[in-house]
Design a protein around this motif. Structure first.
Motif, PDB file in Angstrom:
ATOM      1  N   LYS A 119       9.797  47.607  57.342  1.00  0.00           N
ATOM      2  CA  LYS A 119       8.918  48.484  56.520  1.00  0.00           C
ATOM      3  C   LYS A 119       9.158  48.144  54.908  1.00  0.00           C
ATOM      4  O   LYS A 119      10.018  47.382  54.708  1.00  0.00           O
ATOM      5  N   PHE A 150      11.301  54.740  58.930  1.00  0.00           N
ATOM      6  CA  PHE A 150      11.568  56.121  59.431  1.00  0.00           C
ATOM      7  C   PHE A 150      13.177  56.391  59.348  1.00  0.00           C
ATOM      8  O   PHE A 150      13.974  55.372  59.708  1.00  0.00           O
ATOM      9  N   TYR A 154      15.498  59.257  61.287  1.00  0.00           N
ATOM     10  CA  TYR A 154      15.829  60.439  62.219  1.00  0.00           C
ATOM     11  C   TYR A 154      17.420  60.947  61.886  1.00  0.00           C
ATOM     12  O   TYR A 154      18.210  60.057  62.309  1.00  0.00           O
ATOM     13  N   GLU A 185      14.883  63.393  59.242  1.00  0.00           N
ATOM     14  CA  GLU A 185      14.335  63.020  57.927  1.00  0.00           C
ATOM     15  C   GLU A 185      15.405  63.374  56.932  1.00  0.00           C
ATOM     16  O   GLU A 185      15.457  62.849  55.923  1.00  0.00           O
ATOM     17  N   GLU A 242      19.390  57.840  62.852  1.00  0.00           N
ATOM     18  CA  GLU A 242      18.841  56.310  63.356  1.00  0.00           C
ATOM     19  C   GLU A 242      17.914  55.982  62.316  1.00  0.00           C
ATOM     20  O   GLU A 242      16.936  56.710  61.811  1.00  0.00           O
ATOM     21  N   ALA A 287      14.757  52.876  61.391  1.00  0.00           N
ATOM     22  CA  ALA A 287      13.697  52.213  62.062  1.00  0.00           C
ATOM     23  C   ALA A 287      12.966  51.645  60.828  1.00  0.00           C
ATOM     24  O   ALA A 287      12.408  52.319  60.052  1.00  0.00           O
ATOM     25  N   LYS A 322      14.889  57.805  75.032  1.00  0.00           N
ATOM     26  CA  LYS A 322      15.578  58.102  74.027  1.00  0.00           C
ATOM     27  C   LYS A 322      15.471  57.283  72.827  1.00  0.00           C
ATOM     28  O   LYS A 322      15.689  57.474  71.598  1.00  0.00           O
ATOM     29  N   ILE A 370      13.991  54.957  69.834  1.00  0.00           N
ATOM     30  CA  ILE A 370      12.830  55.053  69.095  1.00  0.00           C
ATOM     31  C   ILE A 370      11.687  54.069  69.349  1.00  0.00           C
ATOM     32  O   ILE A 370      10.396  54.722  69.551  1.00  0.00           O
ATOM     33  N   TYR A 374       8.064  55.265  71.012  1.00  0.00           N
ATOM     34  CA  TYR A 374       6.630  54.898  70.455  1.00  0.00           C
ATOM     35  C   TYR A 374       5.790  54.236  71.357  1.00  0.00           C
ATOM     36  O   TYR A 374       4.681  54.205  71.687  1.00  0.00           O
ATOM     37  N   ILE A 390       6.899  48.645  65.263  1.00  0.00           N
ATOM     38  CA  ILE A 390       7.607  49.820  65.429  1.00  0.00           C
ATOM     39  C   ILE A 390       6.696  50.893  65.985  1.00  0.00           C
ATOM     40  O   ILE A 390       6.741  51.581  67.228  1.00  0.00           O
ATOM     41  N   ASN A 391       5.446  50.931  65.419  1.00  0.00           N
ATOM     42  CA  ASN A 391       4.681  51.988  65.540  1.00  0.00           C
ATOM     43  C   ASN A 391       3.063  51.882  65.648  1.00  0.00           C
ATOM     44  O   ASN A 391       2.355  52.764  65.077  1.00  0.00           O
ATOM     45  N   ASP A 392       2.903  50.580  65.846  1.00  0.00           N
ATOM     46  CA  ASP A 392       1.396  50.311  65.923  1.00  0.00           C
ATOM     47  C   ASP A 392       0.657  49.869  67.227  1.00  0.00           C
ATOM     48  O   ASP A 392       1.401  49.644  68.043  1.00  0.00           O
ATOM     49  N   SER A 401       1.014  55.156  64.015  1.00  0.00           N
ATOM     50  CA  SER A 401       1.709  56.508  64.493  1.00  0.00           C
ATOM     51  C   SER A 401       3.036  56.687  63.727  1.00  0.00           C
ATOM     52  O   SER A 401       3.696  55.880  63.191  1.00  0.00           O
ATOM     53  N   ALA A 402       3.329  58.163  63.715  1.00  0.00           N
ATOM     54  CA  ALA A 402       4.440  58.328  63.185  1.00  0.00           C
ATOM     55  C   ALA A 402       5.206  59.557  64.048  1.00  0.00           C
ATOM     56  O   ALA A 402       4.596  60.277  64.520  1.00  0.00           O
ATOM     57  N   GLN A 403       6.559  59.494  63.910  1.00  0.00           N
ATOM     58  CA  GLN A 403       7.185  60.520  64.894  1.00  0.00           C
ATOM     59  C   GLN A 403       8.373  61.110  64.404  1.00  0.00           C
ATOM     60  O   GLN A 403       8.927  60.507  63.357  1.00  0.00           O
TER      61      GLN A 403
END
Lengths: 95, 238
Positions: free
Chosen positions: A15, A38, A40, A42, A76, A78, B92, B94, B98, B121-123, B134-136
Motif C-alpha cells: 500500500k 491496514f 489490526y 487499528e 497484524e 497488511a 482467521k 486477513i 477478504y 489484499i482487498n480488491d 473493501s476495508a475490514q
C-alpha cells in the motif's frame, strides 16, 4: 535543531505509506505514519508512532523497535511491514 | 440511503448490537446521499480530500473506522455493502477473510455475467481492472467489512474531490485511471437495482437469511454515534 521530513512510498506489492517526521538527524522526535494500509487492531498505529520516539534513525534499530511493538501488541500489518516503514523514515530524514 | 455519518454510525451500531446478542449477523447494502468521500482511518484528511470543493458541491466527507484508501461514493454510481458478524465465522487470516467476503461480490457480479476475481489484499478486479474495493476491521471478536462495487464512475468529479495534483487531472491521467478502474456498466446493461439484486444473491447464497429493518436500539445508537463521525475531532484527527 529539529528538522521536519516527509516521504511517500508505494510499498512493493503493498500500500501507500506516508511518513511525517520531526528529527534532529540522529533520533526521531515525533512521527506520523499515514496511508491506505491496514493495521489490526487499528489502535496499534498510535503505539508504533509513540514507540518510535527517541529511536535512532537507523534501519535495524527502527525495525527491531517496530517488530517488538507489533509482537507485544499482537498486531497484524497488511500492505506495509516494519522494513517498509523504516525505509520510508530513512527517506524522509535523509532524502 | 443515508448521509456519510449515519452510514458509518449504522455499521458501528449494528456491530455493537450483534456483539451483545441483540441483533443477528448483518449484511447491509446502501448508498450515500449526498455523495461523499470516505477516507481510511490512517489517512490524513487534508492530504486526501479537497474539503472546500466538497463543501462547494455539497458532498460529505468522513473518516472510516477501517483502513484502506480514500473513496468517492457517488450517490448514483455505486453500491456499498457491509458485512458485520462474529469474527470466528470467517477465516482467521486477513487476506483469506477478504477473499471469502470478496467472493460474495464475485458471485454477485457473475450473476450479471461479469467474470471477476479476487486481487489481494482487498480488491476485486475484472480483466485486471479494479471494480470493487473493501476495508475490514476486527474488534472485540467482531468483524466488520465494508466495500463498494462500482456501477458507474464520474472520474472528473472524483478527481475534483480527491486531492490529486493538477497535472494528474490531465487527460492522460484520466485515461490512466480508466485503465486501472472499471465499472459494471462497462459489461452489463443492468440497472443499479439490478446490481443490488445480484449482490444480494451473491452474498446470501447458501445462507439462512431474511430481510429485516434496523432495530430501535440500532437506530437510536446510530444517531448518537453519527455525531462522533460528524465531528471535526474525528475527521481531522490525522
Amino acid at each position: 535543531m529539529v528538522v521536519k521530513g516527509f516521504a511517500r512510498e508505494k510499498v512493493k506489492n503493498g500500500k501507500l505509506l506516508y511518513v511525517k517526521v520531526d528529527h534532529d538527524g540522529t533520533v526521531i522526535n515525533h512521527i506520523e505514519i499515514l496511508g491506505d494500509f491496514f493495521i489490526y487492531p487499528e489502535e496499534g498505529l498510535g503505539k508504533i508512532e509513540k514507540g518510535l520516539v527517541n529511536v535512532p534513525v537507523k534501519r535495524d534499530e527502527m525495525i527491531k523497535r517496530i517488530d517488538r511493538i507489533v509482537s507485544s501488541g499482537r498486531m497484524e500489518l497488511a500492505g506495509i511491514d516494519s522494513g517498509s516503514i523504516a525505509d520510508t523514515i530513512l527517506k524522509a530524514v535523509f532524502g | 440511503m443515508h448521509d456519510a455519518f449515519t452510514n458509518m454510525a449504522l455499521d458501528e451500531a449494528a456491530e455493537e448490537a450483534i456483539r451483545t446478542g441483540d441483533s443477528l449477523p448483518t449484511i447491509r447494502f446502501y448508498r450515500w446521499k449526498p455523495s461523499a468521500v470516505s477516507i481510511g482511518c490512517f489517512q490524513g484528511l487534508k492530504d486526501e480530500v479537497d474539503i472546500e470543493r466538497c463543501s462547494g458541491v455539497g458532498a460529505d466527507y468522513v473518516r472510516r473506522r477501517t483502513g484502506g484508501g480514500a473513496v468517492y461514493h457517488d450517490e448514483m454510481g455505486e453500491v456499498t455493502y457491509s458485512i458485520i458478524a462474529q469474527e470466528d465465522l470467517f477465516p482467521k487470516g486477513i487476506v483469506e477473510s477478504y477473499r471469502t467476503i470478496c467472493n460474495y461480490v464475485i458471485t454477485g457480479l457473475a450473476n450479471l455475467g461479469i467474470k471477476a476475481e479476487f486481487a489481494p489484499i482487498n480488491d476485486v478486479v475484472v480483466g485486471g481492472r479494479k471494480i470493487s474495493g473493501s476495508a475490514q476491521t476486527r474488534r472485540e471478536s467482531m468483524l466488520l467489512q465494508h466495500g463498494t462495487v462500482l456501477y458507474d464512475l464520474d472520474i472528473k468529479t472524483m478527481f475534483s474531490l480527491l486531492k490529486i495534483s493538477k497535472e494528474k487531472i490531465s487527460d492522460k491521467a484520466i485515461e490512466s485511471v480508466e485503465e486501472r478502474v472499471t465499472k459494471v456498466r462497462n459489461y452489463s446493461d443492468a440497472t443499479l437495482d439490478g446490481l443490488y439484486n445480484s449482490l444480494i444473491k451473491g452474498f446470501t447464497e447458501g445462507k439462512d437469511w431474511s430481510f429485516g429493518p434496523w432495530t430501535k436500539q440500532e437506530m437510536e445508537r446510530a444517531e448518537v454515534l453519527s455525531e462522533s463521525y460528524r465531528s471535526r475531532e474525528w475527521n481531522f484527527s490525522r
